[in-house]
Design a protein around this motif. Sequence first.
Motif, PDB file in Angstrom:
ATOM      1  N   ILE A 122       9.424 -14.794   0.731  1.00 18.91           N
ATOM      2  CA  ILE A 122       9.759 -13.553   0.545  1.00 18.91           C
ATOM      3  C   ILE A 122       7.926 -13.789  -0.548  1.00 18.91           C
ATOM      4  O   ILE A 122       7.822 -12.793  -1.357  1.00 18.91           O
ATOM      5  CB  ILE A 122      10.603 -13.003  -0.810  1.00 18.91           C
ATOM      6  N   GLN A 123       7.975 -14.995  -0.579  1.00 18.66           N
ATOM      7  CA  GLN A 123       7.062 -15.499  -2.055  1.00 18.66           C
ATOM      8  C   GLN A 123       5.971 -15.738  -1.160  1.00 18.66           C
ATOM      9  O   GLN A 123       4.774 -15.169  -2.223  1.00 18.66           O
ATOM     10  CB  GLN A 123       7.595 -16.782  -2.830  1.00 18.66           C
ATOM     11  N   ARG A 124       5.644 -15.579  -0.046  1.00 15.22           N
ATOM     12  CA  ARG A 124       4.671 -15.088   0.688  1.00 15.22           C
ATOM     13  C   ARG A 124       4.183 -13.772   1.066  1.00 15.22           C
ATOM     14  O   ARG A 124       5.241 -12.989   1.143  1.00 15.22           O
ATOM     15  CB  ARG A 124       4.380 -15.710   2.403  1.00 15.22           C
ATOM     16  N   VAL A 125       2.882 -12.995   1.048  1.00 17.94           N
ATOM     17  CA  VAL A 125       2.286 -11.702   0.993  1.00 17.94           C
ATOM     18  C   VAL A 125       1.697 -12.006   2.966  1.00 17.94           C
ATOM     19  O   VAL A 125       1.162 -12.806   2.419  1.00 17.94           O
ATOM     20  CB  VAL A 125       1.587 -11.227   0.289  1.00 17.94           C
ATOM     21  N   ARG A 126       1.218 -10.864   3.667  1.00 22.20           N
ATOM     22  CA  ARG A 126       1.019 -10.989   4.525  1.00 22.20           C
ATOM     23  C   ARG A 126      -0.064  -9.652   4.843  1.00 22.20           C
ATOM     24  O   ARG A 126       1.208  -8.300   4.803  1.00 22.20           O
ATOM     25  CB  ARG A 126       1.242 -11.527   5.719  1.00 22.20           C
ATOM     26  N   CYS A 127      -1.333  -9.393   5.431  1.00 26.87           N
ATOM     27  CA  CYS A 127      -1.423  -7.972   6.168  1.00 26.87           C
ATOM     28  C   CYS A 127      -0.768  -7.346   7.160  1.00 26.87           C
ATOM     29  O   CYS A 127      -0.311  -8.391   8.146  1.00 26.87           O
ATOM     30  CB  CYS A 127      -2.716  -8.335   6.245  1.00 26.87           C
ATOM     31  N   SER A 128       0.022  -6.059   7.040  1.00 25.58           N
ATOM     32  CA  SER A 128      -0.002  -5.692   8.412  1.00 25.58           C
ATOM     33  C   SER A 128      -0.212  -5.893   9.075  1.00 25.58           C
ATOM     34  O   SER A 128       0.033  -4.768   9.791  1.00 25.58           O
ATOM     35  CB  SER A 128       1.571  -4.342   7.916  1.00 25.58           C
ATOM     36  N   GLU A 129      -1.511  -5.422   9.173  1.00 26.10           N
ATOM     37  CA  GLU A 129      -2.634  -5.314  10.203  1.00 26.10           C
ATOM     38  C   GLU A 129      -3.157  -6.747  11.025  1.00 26.10           C
ATOM     39  O   GLU A 129      -2.561  -6.979  11.913  1.00 26.10           O
ATOM     40  CB  GLU A 129      -4.191  -4.200   9.471  1.00 26.10           C
ATOM     41  N   CYS A 130      -3.499  -7.305  10.186  1.00 32.00           N
ATOM     42  CA  CYS A 130      -4.787  -8.641  10.735  1.00 32.00           C
ATOM     43  C   CYS A 130      -3.738  -9.170  10.731  1.00 32.00           C
ATOM     44  O   CYS A 130      -3.643 -10.678  11.258  1.00 32.00           O
ATOM     45  CB  CYS A 130      -5.648  -8.745   9.994  1.00 32.00           C
ATOM     46  N   GLY A 131      -2.701  -9.527   9.905  1.00 39.79           N
ATOM     47  CA  GLY A 131      -1.558 -11.540   9.261  1.00 39.79           C
ATOM     48  C   GLY A 131      -2.888 -11.871   9.061  1.00 39.79           C
ATOM     49  O   GLY A 131      -1.389 -12.579   8.937  1.00 39.79           O
ATOM     50  N   GLU A 132      -3.637 -11.516   8.443  1.00 41.34           N
ATOM     51  CA  GLU A 132      -3.833 -12.950   7.636  1.00 41.34           C
ATOM     52  C   GLU A 132      -3.118 -12.915   6.089  1.00 41.34           C
ATOM     53  O   GLU A 132      -2.136 -11.647   5.897  1.00 41.34           O
ATOM     54  CB  GLU A 132      -5.315 -12.191   6.187  1.00 41.34           C
ATOM     55  N   TYR A 133      -3.205 -13.946   5.305  1.00 48.10           N
ATOM     56  CA  TYR A 133      -2.416 -14.450   4.910  1.00 48.10           C
ATOM     57  C   TYR A 133      -2.975 -13.751   2.868  1.00 48.10           C
ATOM     58  O   TYR A 133      -4.085 -13.898   2.881  1.00 48.10           O
ATOM     59  CB  TYR A 133      -1.423 -15.819   4.672  1.00 48.10           C
ATOM     60  N   ALA A 134      -2.183 -13.499   2.081  1.00 50.56           N
ATOM     61  CA  ALA A 134      -2.605 -13.368   0.611  1.00 50.56           C
ATOM     62  C   ALA A 134      -2.868 -14.160   0.542  1.00 50.56           C
ATOM     63  O   ALA A 134      -1.539 -14.367   0.004  1.00 50.56           O
ATOM     64  CB  ALA A 134      -2.608 -11.467   0.909  1.00 50.56           C
ATOM     65  N   GLU A 135      -3.384 -14.981  -0.453  1.00 49.95           N
ATOM     66  CA  GLU A 135      -3.297 -15.350  -1.396  1.00 49.95           C
ATOM     67  C   GLU A 135      -3.534 -15.011  -2.653  1.00 49.95           C
ATOM     68  O   GLU A 135      -1.981 -15.228  -3.998  1.00 49.95           O
ATOM     69  CB  GLU A 135      -4.282 -16.735  -1.827  1.00 49.95           C
ATOM     70  N   THR A 136      -3.746 -13.910  -3.761  1.00 54.98           N
ATOM     71  CA  THR A 136      -3.284 -13.721  -4.536  1.00 54.98           C
ATOM     72  C   THR A 136      -2.868 -11.738  -4.344  1.00 54.98           C
ATOM     73  O   THR A 136      -3.945 -11.487  -3.356  1.00 54.98           O
ATOM     74  CB  THR A 136      -3.739 -13.256  -5.623  1.00 54.98           C
ATOM     75  N   TRP A 137      -2.539 -10.833  -4.937  1.00 55.27           N
ATOM     76  CA  TRP A 137      -2.805  -9.524  -4.664  1.00 55.27           C
ATOM     77  C   TRP A 137      -2.422  -8.543  -6.176  1.00 55.27           C
ATOM     78  O   TRP A 137      -1.422  -9.619  -7.464  1.00 55.27           O
ATOM     79  CB  TRP A 137      -1.554  -9.094  -3.634  1.00 55.27           C
ATOM     80  N   ASN A 138      -2.291  -7.634  -6.585  1.00 52.18           N
ATOM     81  CA  ASN A 138      -1.948  -6.921  -7.826  1.00 52.18           C
ATOM     82  C   ASN A 138      -0.170  -6.496  -7.636  1.00 52.18           C
ATOM     83  O   ASN A 138      -0.131  -5.521  -7.588  1.00 52.18           O
ATOM     84  CB  ASN A 138      -3.114  -6.121  -8.146  1.00 52.18           C
ATOM     85  N   GLU A 139       0.792  -7.451  -8.381  1.00 47.57           N
ATOM     86  CA  GLU A 139       1.713  -6.813  -8.347  1.00 47.57           C
ATOM     87  C   GLU A 139       1.822  -5.973  -9.145  1.00 47.57           C
ATOM     88  O   GLU A 139       2.944  -5.163  -8.498  1.00 47.57           O
ATOM     89  CB  GLU A 139       2.687  -8.342  -8.690  1.00 47.57           C
ATOM     90  N   ASP A 140       1.007  -5.441  -9.792  1.00 46.50           N
ATOM     91  CA  ASP A 140       1.807  -4.143 -10.641  1.00 46.50           C
ATOM     92  C   ASP A 140       0.622  -2.930 -10.018  1.00 46.50           C
ATOM     93  O   ASP A 140       0.398  -1.121 -10.763  1.00 46.50           O
ATOM     94  CB  ASP A 140       1.365  -4.415 -12.277  1.00 46.50           C
ATOM     95  N   SER A 141      -0.130  -2.700  -8.913  1.00 48.49           N
ATOM     96  CA  SER A 141      -0.852  -1.741  -8.474  1.00 48.49           C
ATOM     97  C   SER A 141      -0.286  -0.586  -8.390  1.00 48.49           C
ATOM     98  O   SER A 141       1.519  -0.120  -7.932  1.00 48.49           O
ATOM     99  CB  SER A 141      -0.880  -2.063  -7.732  1.00 48.49           C
ATOM    100  N   GLU A 142       0.166   0.320  -8.489  1.00 45.77           N
ATOM    101  CA  GLU A 142       0.758   1.992  -8.592  1.00 45.77           C
ATOM    102  C   GLU A 142       1.017   2.590  -6.882  1.00 45.77           C
ATOM    103  O   GLU A 142       1.492   2.545  -6.421  1.00 45.77           O
ATOM    104  CB  GLU A 142      -0.005   3.165  -9.512  1.00 45.77           C
ATOM    105  N   THR A 143      -0.148   1.869  -5.995  1.00 47.82           N
ATOM    106  CA  THR A 143      -0.354   1.112  -4.549  1.00 47.82           C
ATOM    107  C   THR A 143       0.089   0.468  -3.673  1.00 47.82           C
ATOM    108  O   THR A 143      -0.218  -0.851  -4.613  1.00 47.82           O
ATOM    109  CB  THR A 143      -1.500   1.877  -4.602  1.00 47.82           C
ATOM    110  N   VAL A 144       0.180  -0.276  -2.624  1.00 47.73           N
ATOM    111  CA  VAL A 144       0.621  -0.744  -2.267  1.00 47.73           C
ATOM    112  C   VAL A 144      -0.850  -1.456  -1.934  1.00 47.73           C
ATOM    113  O   VAL A 144      -1.871  -1.243  -1.284  1.00 47.73           O
ATOM    114  CB  VAL A 144       1.610  -0.533  -0.427  1.00 47.73           C
ATOM    115  N   PRO A 145      -0.911  -3.289  -2.024  1.00 47.90           N
ATOM    116  CA  PRO A 145      -1.916  -3.540  -1.859  1.00 47.90           C
ATOM    117  C   PRO A 145      -2.912  -3.990  -0.913  1.00 47.90           C
ATOM    118  O   PRO A 145      -2.003  -3.541   0.204  1.00 47.90           O
ATOM    119  CB  PRO A 145      -1.699  -5.173  -2.733  1.00 47.90           C
ATOM    120  N   ARG A 146      -3.817  -3.736  -0.407  1.00 47.09           N
ATOM    121  CA  ARG A 146      -4.387  -3.853   0.078  1.00 47.09           C
ATOM    122  C   ARG A 146      -5.226  -5.152   0.869  1.00 47.09           C
ATOM    123  O   ARG A 146      -5.744  -6.229   0.301  1.00 47.09           O
ATOM    124  CB  ARG A 146      -5.837  -2.805   0.221  1.00 47.09           C
TER     125      ARG A 146
END
Length: 244
Positions: A122-146
């Motif tokens: 669960i600590q890893r996050v990836r793109c639902s389209e291209c599968g690239e892993y995200a190193e960082t993302w905005n956890e407080d974003s109002e929308t799902v990070p892209r």
Amino acid sequence: MNISAELLSFLRGASRAVALTGAGASQESGLRTFRDSQIGLWAQYRPEELASPEAFARDPKLVWDWYAWRREAIKGARPNAGHYALAEVEKKIPQFTLITQNVDGLHRMAGSLALLELHGNIQRVRCSECGEYAETWNEDSETVPRCDYCEGLLRPDVVWFGESLPRNQLERAVEASRACDVYFSIGTSGVVQPAASLAHAAKKNGAIIVEINAETTPLTEKADFFLQGKSGEILPALVKAMWG
Ligand code: APR
């Protein structure tokens, strides 16, 4: 907790061991088991309604928020004595494979290396389209990070209901289960496939089955040894009885 002399003699003769853990192994780290995760505002949903590609397609923000809530809950969690005991077993038994259905990353944190995370992390996050892993993302974003690369919606790197398990991890899990002398089923209700069938593959190839669980499960009657209780207490007692 007294460990039977018979089990100890089996374990002393084991050169290949496998342990499968489920949510119960993290319960003493303060993490709810999978089926207890639906509390508070999440109680109105069944896991299948939150952990599936259909749920994500239907309402990506709801699913993203549930995992963000679970990541937050895990942030304060630390491995318990059971996690550390399994990291110890890995040092003592030459061919030891730890297979987990848990996505909380606590086995890794406890130092387990020969680890197969069947359901992801669960600590890893990836793109639902291209599968690239995200190193960082905005956890407080109002929308799902892209995704930074293709703008696709980010998703947790976990296996959802209806999705196939990471092939390589599953193949190695089946291979290890078929080849082991001793198979431990720890803190799992043993109802979700294909993880639940690993014990049967082990038994079919002559392994002894040791179940450690707070309650009985569908596997209990087929287990050679059933150690009822908390894995955070039983596993350290087992390590102590085996290796002092
Ligand atoms: N020590 C040992 N066992 C425990 C403890 C404990 N402290 N606390 C709970 N248990 C046991 C429960 O008795 C139950 O059998 O842990 C098991 C937890 O079962 P589930 O909540 O069904 O979790 P799990 O078996 O990991 O679920 C498997 O199903 O829902 C999917 O992908 C999800 O990985 C999950 C998979």
